[in-house]
Write an enzyme that holds these catalytic residues in place. Structure first.
Site, PDB file in Angstrom:
ATOM      1  N   GLY A  35       9.645   0.839 -14.417  1.00  0.00           N
ATOM      2  CA  GLY A  35       9.570   0.467 -13.178  1.00  0.00           C
ATOM      3  C   GLY A  35       8.973  -0.464 -12.132  1.00  0.00           C
ATOM      4  O   GLY A  35       7.772  -0.338 -12.727  1.00  0.00           O
ATOM      5  N   GLY A  37       6.976  -1.805  -8.127  1.00  0.00           N
ATOM      6  CA  GLY A  37       7.063  -1.625  -7.428  1.00  0.00           C
ATOM      7  C   GLY A  37       5.999  -2.633  -6.790  1.00  0.00           C
ATOM      8  O   GLY A  37       5.580  -3.247  -6.914  1.00  0.00           O
ATOM      9  N   MET A  39       3.118  -2.110  -5.075  1.00  0.00           N
ATOM     10  CA  MET A  39       1.805  -1.864  -5.315  1.00  0.00           C
ATOM     11  C   MET A  39       1.451  -1.808  -7.168  1.00  0.00           C
ATOM     12  O   MET A  39      -0.128  -2.222  -7.470  1.00  0.00           O
ATOM     13  CB  MET A  39       1.492  -0.724  -4.104  1.00  0.00           C
ATOM     14  CG  MET A  39       1.132  -0.806  -3.155  1.00  0.00           C
ATOM     15  SD  MET A  39       0.594   1.513  -3.073  1.00  0.00           S
ATOM     16  CE  MET A  39      -0.809   1.383  -3.634  1.00  0.00           C
ATOM     17  N   GLY A  40       2.341  -1.890  -7.841  1.00  0.00           N
ATOM     18  CA  GLY A  40       2.392  -2.185  -9.416  1.00  0.00           C
ATOM     19  C   GLY A  40       2.984  -1.621 -10.167  1.00  0.00           C
ATOM     20  O   GLY A  40       4.638  -1.684  -9.467  1.00  0.00           O
ATOM     21  N   VAL A  42       5.006   1.349 -13.320  1.00  0.00           N
ATOM     22  CA  VAL A  42       5.069   2.903 -13.503  1.00  0.00           C
ATOM     23  C   VAL A  42       6.114   2.649 -15.216  1.00  0.00           C
ATOM     24  O   VAL A  42       6.569   1.652 -15.155  1.00  0.00           O
ATOM     25  CB  VAL A  42       6.709   3.299 -12.644  1.00  0.00           C
ATOM     26  CG1 VAL A  42       6.654   5.135 -12.852  1.00  0.00           C
ATOM     27  CG2 VAL A  42       5.898   3.643 -11.279  1.00  0.00           C
ATOM     28  N   LYS A  58       1.398   5.693 -12.312  1.00  0.00           N
ATOM     29  CA  LYS A  58       1.354   3.960 -11.508  1.00  0.00           C
ATOM     30  C   LYS A  58       0.034   3.928 -11.562  1.00  0.00           C
ATOM     31  O   LYS A  58      -0.580   4.324 -11.714  1.00  0.00           O
ATOM     32  CB  LYS A  58       1.692   4.553 -10.341  1.00  0.00           C
ATOM     33  CG  LYS A  58       2.169   3.885  -9.213  1.00  0.00           C
ATOM     34  CD  LYS A  58       2.329   3.823  -7.847  1.00  0.00           C
ATOM     35  CE  LYS A  58       2.978   3.027  -7.404  1.00  0.00           C
ATOM     36  NZ  LYS A  58       3.588   3.693  -5.532  1.00  0.00           N
ATOM     37  N   ASP A 161       8.234   4.629   5.359  1.00  0.00           N
ATOM     38  CA  ASP A 161       9.131   3.303   4.185  1.00  0.00           C
ATOM     39  C   ASP A 161      10.065   4.010   3.859  1.00  0.00           C
ATOM     40  O   ASP A 161      10.219   4.063   2.399  1.00  0.00           O
ATOM     41  CB  ASP A 161       8.231   3.309   3.180  1.00  0.00           C
ATOM     42  CG  ASP A 161       8.981   1.513   2.526  1.00  0.00           C
ATOM     43  OD1 ASP A 161       9.883   1.359   3.100  1.00  0.00           O
ATOM     44  OD2 ASP A 161       8.729   1.511   1.272  1.00  0.00           O
TER      45      ASP A 161
END
Length: 539
Positions: A35, A37, A39-40, A42, A58, A161
């Site tokens: 995955g 996101g 921020m970074g 996974v 993550k 969120d």
């Protein structure tokens, strides 16, 4: 040739990912990317200190390694470590560390399953499922709002969120679906004394932000999460967002959240059966002023419990009480626009031939997607009130085009007619048709006969399920930056070939649909006769 290009692109991506196959902290073996996101990334990894137990790692994006994002990442680790221990409905952070390149990472429990957005694409929620999912989401939020401990003080946490992508569903063979809330990366303490504040710049997901959040107010509290939960609940029940926007810009969403009044469920569709108490709860969560919403999650849980009790009582009183309410799916009321379709005339620029094409029809109900088809008069009569289906196929990753097919099926003859059309997403007309199809959720099928081609002979209304509507929306968004590995003619050949492969499966499903329809009819007749027998016995 096309398959080779796609395979090559995938291989290149894997080669560029420096973490796959590496050990982190001499303990976590990175297996695969699962995955991405804000921020970074996974990754799936194995904890070699615990017999290869699967974990999720993550890693903060290299481009985001600065003081602000590092602070935000540390915040997520700190909050997740505490809340994950307190509630089974919040993903648990197990450990953290720094890579050889001095990039921070955190280790979380690995969750086999899917997020709520993916779940809703593939199936429609029943009311009991909806109540169960919302109950678990609320338990997780309530835990966050109750706070975490820091320096011997308790600090409530606002998630900020809440959206379908951050709600994860794990299937457990013993207890069923378990809900986990993800991504506390932008969560905020309700006091600045915690010493972990962020910049005042906007962070969040625009479609789910509360009015006060999108305005940039500093003093957000738990009622902001309650608003986001209201948007989420509305979508879970209707498959539609409570507010209509013409674009995804900040200004457009600001106007929607601040000034648009959410529609009632009756306005969305009079045929959707929602308990009045539940509808009141969701609409109140969407109130513009925080003081008009439920003031805490406990109030929402109380209402959900009352609705569940009411639903259980109805079930015990009548085994058929959930027939109309258990599967919540929009079935539009279209009688007015159907009548307007009957007045339509076959275009002069179209041949009198066995063809079909889409057309956006302007009616008193608004702009409605339609599909016009010309068939022999005898054939049309054989498809009326028979089984039909709608399918969409696309290969957006190689060319922005969609194959839209309507299947007419008469199992008694048997007779099948496949009405297809290619929608090129590079063309503004194709984009508009896809947008209105996804927005409306249905289309009218207009039949014109060879023998009397001047006017519409019959009209059928076909509905799209929630998965198809979301699929069209996703494709429309992806098509904006879709690569053109091939040209349009090659795309048509590929889509047509792909569709020919799945035709047998489509026919099998239509035959099963017909069989189920017949069984339901027999069950209904048996029930009627049973009730009549009871009436006569009681006399």
């Amino acid at each position: 040739m096309v398959a080779n290009k796609i395979s090559s692109m995938v291989t290149q991506k894997k080669e560029l990912d420096v973490y796959i196959g590496k050990f982190l902290n001499n303990r976590y073996l990175v297996i695969d990317l699962i995955g991405k996101g804000g921020m970074g990334k996974v990754y799936l990894a194995e904890d070699t200190a615990k017999n290869g137990m699967p974990v999720a790692v993550k890693i903060l994006s290299l481009s985001l390694v600065n003081q602000q994002m590092f602070q935000r990442f540390v915040r997520e680790i700190f909050i997740g470590a505490q809340l994950g221990r307190k509630s089974k409905h919040i993903v648990r952070v197990l450990s953290y560390g720094i890579t050889e390149e001095q990039i921070p990472f955190c280790v979380m429990e690995y969750l086999p399953g899917k997020n709520l957005k993916t779940f809703l694409k593939n199936q429609t929620l029943t009311l009991p499922q909806f109540l169960d999912f919302c109950h678990q989401i609320c338990l997780g939020l309530e835990c966050a709002h109750q706070g975490i401990s820091l320096k011997a003080e308790i600090y409530p946490v606002v998630h900020r969120d809440i959206k379908p992508e951050n709600i994860f569903i794990v299937e457990d063979v013993k207890v069923g679906a378990i809900i986990k809330i993800l991504d506390f990366g932008i969560a905020k303490f309700l006091t600045e004394r915690a010493g972990m504040t962020l910049t005042d710049s906007f962070i969040g997901s625009l479609p789910y932000c509360s009015p006060e959040h999108i305005e940039g107010r500093k003093l957000l509290d738990m009622r902001s999460d309650i608003y986001s939960l209201g948007v989420l609940m509305f979508e879970m029940l209707t498959g539609k967002h409570p507010f209509y926007t013409t674009s995804q810009s900040f200004g457009t969403w600001y106007q929607a959240h601040r000034f648009q009044v959410p529609p009632t469920f009756e306005e969305v569709n009079p045929q959707v059966k929602i308990p009045h108490k539940l509808e009141q709860l969701i609409i109140s969560c969407l109130a513009k002023d925080p003081s008009d919403r439920p003031q805490n999650i406990s109030q929402i849980l109380t209402t959900l419990e009352k609705v569940k009790t009411q639903l259980n009582n109805k079930t015990s009183n009548s085994s058929n009480s959930l027939t109309s309410a258990s599967s919540v799916q929009l079935v539009p009321v279209t009688s007015i626009s159907e009548k307007e379709c009957l007045h339509q005339v076959w275009p002069k620029n179209k041949p009198i031939a066995l063809i079909g094409f889409p057309h956006l029809l302007h009616t008193t109900q608004g702009t409605i997607p339609t599909f016009w088809a010309m068939l022999p008069k005898k054939e049309i009569s054989k498809f009326l009130d028979k089984i039909n289906g709608t399918d969409f196929i696309s290969k957006i990753n190689i060319y922005p085009m969609i194959l839209w097919t309507t299947v007419l099926y008469n199992a008694n003859l048997p007779l099948t007619r496949w009405l297809s059309y290619f929608l090129d997403m590079k063309d503004s007309k194709g984009q508009k048709i896809v947008h209105i199809l996804a927005e409306t959720g249905y289309y009218h099928l207009l039949f014109f006969a060879f023998e009397e081609p001047t006017k519409c002979a019959h009209v059928k209304t076909l509905t799209l399920n929630c998965h198809q509507r979301q699929q069209l929306t996703d494709w429309l968004e992806l098509s904006q930056n879709s690569p053109e590995v091939i040209n349009s003619n090659q795309a048509k050949v590929i889509l047509k070939t792909e569709y020919e492969k799945i035709k047998p499966e489509i026919l099998r499903k239509l035959a099963q649909k017909k069989k189920n329809s017949n069984l339901n009819g027999k069950h209904w007749l048996l029930k009627v006769f049973s009730n009549l027998l009871l009436i006569f016995k009681s006399r």
